[in-house]
Scaffold this motif. Structure first.
Motif, mmCIF file in Angstrom:
data_model
loop_
_atom_site.group_PDB
_atom_site.id
_atom_site.type_symbol
_atom_site.label_atom_id
_atom_site.label_comp_id
_atom_site.label_asym_id
_atom_site.label_seq_id
_atom_site.Cartn_x
_atom_site.Cartn_y
_atom_site.Cartn_z
ATOM 1 N N ILE A 1 3.041 35.363 12.580
ATOM 2 C CA ILE A 1 3.838 34.250 12.061
ATOM 3 C C ILE A 1 3.274 33.769 10.728
ATOM 4 C CG2 ILE A 1 4.417 31.818 12.463
ATOM 5 C CD1 ILE A 1 4.862 32.481 15.385
ATOM 6 N N GLU B 1 8.621 27.999 16.117
ATOM 7 C CA GLU B 1 7.518 28.953 16.004
ATOM 8 C C GLU B 1 6.249 28.361 16.612
ATOM 9 O OE1 GLU B 1 7.182 30.088 11.921
ATOM 10 O OE2 GLU B 1 8.774 31.594 12.080
ATOM 11 N N HIS C 1 4.536 35.939 8.134
ATOM 12 C CA HIS C 1 5.969 35.677 8.079
ATOM 13 C C HIS C 1 6.277 34.376 7.316
ATOM 14 C CE1 HIS C 1 10.025 35.225 9.878
ATOM 15 N NE2 HIS C 1 9.671 34.022 10.228
ATOM 16 N N ASN C 2 5.342 33.412 7.353
ATOM 17 C CA ASN C 2 5.584 32.095 6.741
ATOM 18 C C ASN C 2 5.281 32.054 5.246
ATOM 19 O OD1 ASN C 2 6.417 31.033 9.132
ATOM 20 N ND2 ASN C 2 4.603 29.799 9.517
ATOM 21 N N MET D 1 12.013 40.368 4.533
ATOM 22 C CA MET D 1 11.946 39.598 5.767
ATOM 23 C C MET D 1 12.147 40.487 6.983
ATOM 24 S SD MET D 1 11.254 36.867 7.265
ATOM 25 C CE MET D 1 11.089 35.725 5.896
ATOM 26 N N ILE E 1 16.569 35.839 8.466
ATOM 27 C CA ILE E 1 16.063 35.055 9.593
ATOM 28 C C ILE E 1 17.217 34.542 10.443
ATOM 29 C CG2 ILE E 1 14.861 32.936 10.259
ATOM 30 C CD1 ILE E 1 13.164 33.242 7.738
ATOM 31 N N GLU F 1 8.330 31.921 3.179
ATOM 32 C CA GLU F 1 9.026 30.655 3.403
ATOM 33 C C GLU F 1 8.417 29.543 2.546
ATOM 34 O OE1 GLU F 1 8.972 29.925 7.574
ATOM 35 O OE2 GLU F 1 10.232 31.663 8.045
ATOM 36 N N LEU G 1 6.310 40.941 13.366
ATOM 37 C CA LEU G 1 6.271 39.905 14.395
ATOM 38 C C LEU G 1 6.650 40.478 15.752
ATOM 39 C CD1 LEU G 1 5.876 36.871 14.924
ATOM 40 C CD2 LEU G 1 8.292 36.553 14.391
ATOM 41 N N SER H 1 8.877 41.806 7.810
ATOM 42 C CA SER H 1 8.080 40.742 8.420
ATOM 43 C C SER H 1 8.472 40.539 9.884
ATOM 44 C CB SER H 1 8.263 39.444 7.627
ATOM 45 O OG SER H 1 7.649 38.358 8.278
ATOM 46 N N LEU H 2 9.768 40.537 10.164
ATOM 47 C CA LEU H 2 10.242 40.359 11.540
ATOM 48 C C LEU H 2 9.822 41.533 12.419
ATOM 49 C CD1 LEU H 2 13.844 38.974 10.866
ATOM 50 C CD2 LEU H 2 11.879 37.703 11.752
ATOM 51 N N ASP I 1 17.540 37.508 13.279
ATOM 52 C CA ASP I 1 16.491 37.027 14.182
ATOM 53 C C ASP I 1 17.042 35.962 15.125
ATOM 54 O OD1 ASP I 1 14.016 36.538 15.352
ATOM 55 O OD2 ASP I 1 13.426 35.116 13.804
#
Length: 277
Positions: free
Chosen positions: A161, A139, A164-165, A260, A51, A168, A267, A263-264, A55
């Motif tokens: 998102i 975000e 993506h979360n 990740m 991230i 986290e 997104l 995931s990005l 990102d």
């Protein structure tokens, strides 16, 4: 504007709730042992580094230039280093008392060391929660801007998102669950970190109702990247190396980065190019 704010708020709460979903995936399982904790901390560290560099920092360089992006990035590093410096870090040195070495004494020493390890992991979890909250805040801003463009854009962005979360939420809940052995404490802290997302919607809607400078927003995101890089290298990776060894920890880091990255990518394909988020 009122209806748009409500729609954006509802969508951002979906994204925030997915952080709690990640925590739920942690607490439904038994408390992890040190070996498992080390692997999962390495995995979470990979998520955070991806991230930060692939990102947030990357987008800041593209948007405001290399020099300004780096000033924001290292400003975030310095700010969080100062914050951590004022938080009392637990001492892990086991007290050495001049007494006869007995089995009971050895058992007490092991228990004492385990308690101190739990305090160390708890400290790491709190720092991680702060970093994730700082990341979730912009975000929420992105969801708000997407909702202004249209419900479809806002919904697609919020769903991306949300996925993506989830990791986290795992990164926040895992150390808290290990340290406290409390499912509720781990779930609560992860859920609270997710609330930073709807908070971002509220603040940008009412403090910056017309527009928010792109340069300022990208600079702040770059600073958040610095914060996340610092807490990963200062808190998460040392624990992973200590608990599971360098080879397994590094493997877990790269697996986390790959997860990740996927995931990005999801997104990215859900966000229109003109938003540039």
């Amino acid at each position: 504007m009122g209806s748009q704010v409500l729609v954006a708020l509802a969508l951002s709460m979906v994204g925030g709730a997915s952080t709690a979903l990640g925590a739920l995936l942690v607490v439904i399982r038994p408390t992890p042992k040190l070996n498992g904790l080390g692997i999962l901390q390495g995995f979470a560290g990979g998520l955070m580094l991806c991230i930060s560099f692939m990102d947030l920092a990357h987008n800041a360089v593209n948007a405001i230039g290399f020099l300004k992006a780096n000033l924001w990035f290292f400003g975030g590093v310095l700010m969080f280093a100062l914050i951590v410096n004022f938080i009392p870090e637990p001492n892990l040195n086991v007290s050495q008392q001049p007494s006869r070495a007995t089995k009971d004494k050895e058992v007490e020493d092991v228990k004492d060391l385990m308690k101190k390890r739990r305090r160390q992991v708890f400290f790491s979890g709190i720092i991680t929660a702060i970093g994730i909250s700082l990341h979730n805040f912009p975000e929420g801003i992105a969801v708000f801007l997407g909702s202004i463009k249209g419900l479809r854009v806002g919904f697609s962005l919020a769903m991306a998102i949300a996925l993506h979360n989830i990791p986290e939420g795992i990164a926040v809940a895992l150390p808290i669950y290990f340290a406290t052995e409390s499912k509720w404490q781990a779930f609560k802290l992860a859920a609270l970190s997710g609330l930073a997302e709807p908070l971002g919607v509220i603040l940008v809607a009412y403090l910056f109702p017309s527009s928010l400078s792109t340069e300022t927003l990208e600079g702040l995101l770059g600073a958040v990247g610095g914060v996340m890089a610092f807490l990963t290298l200062h808190e998460m990776l040392p624990l992973a190396f200590e608990y599971v060894g360098h080879r397994k920890a590094v493997t877990a880091v790269f697996i986390g980065m790959a997860a990740m990255s996927a995931s990005l990518h999801l997104l990215e394909i859900c966000v229109p190019e003109e938003m540039g988020f």
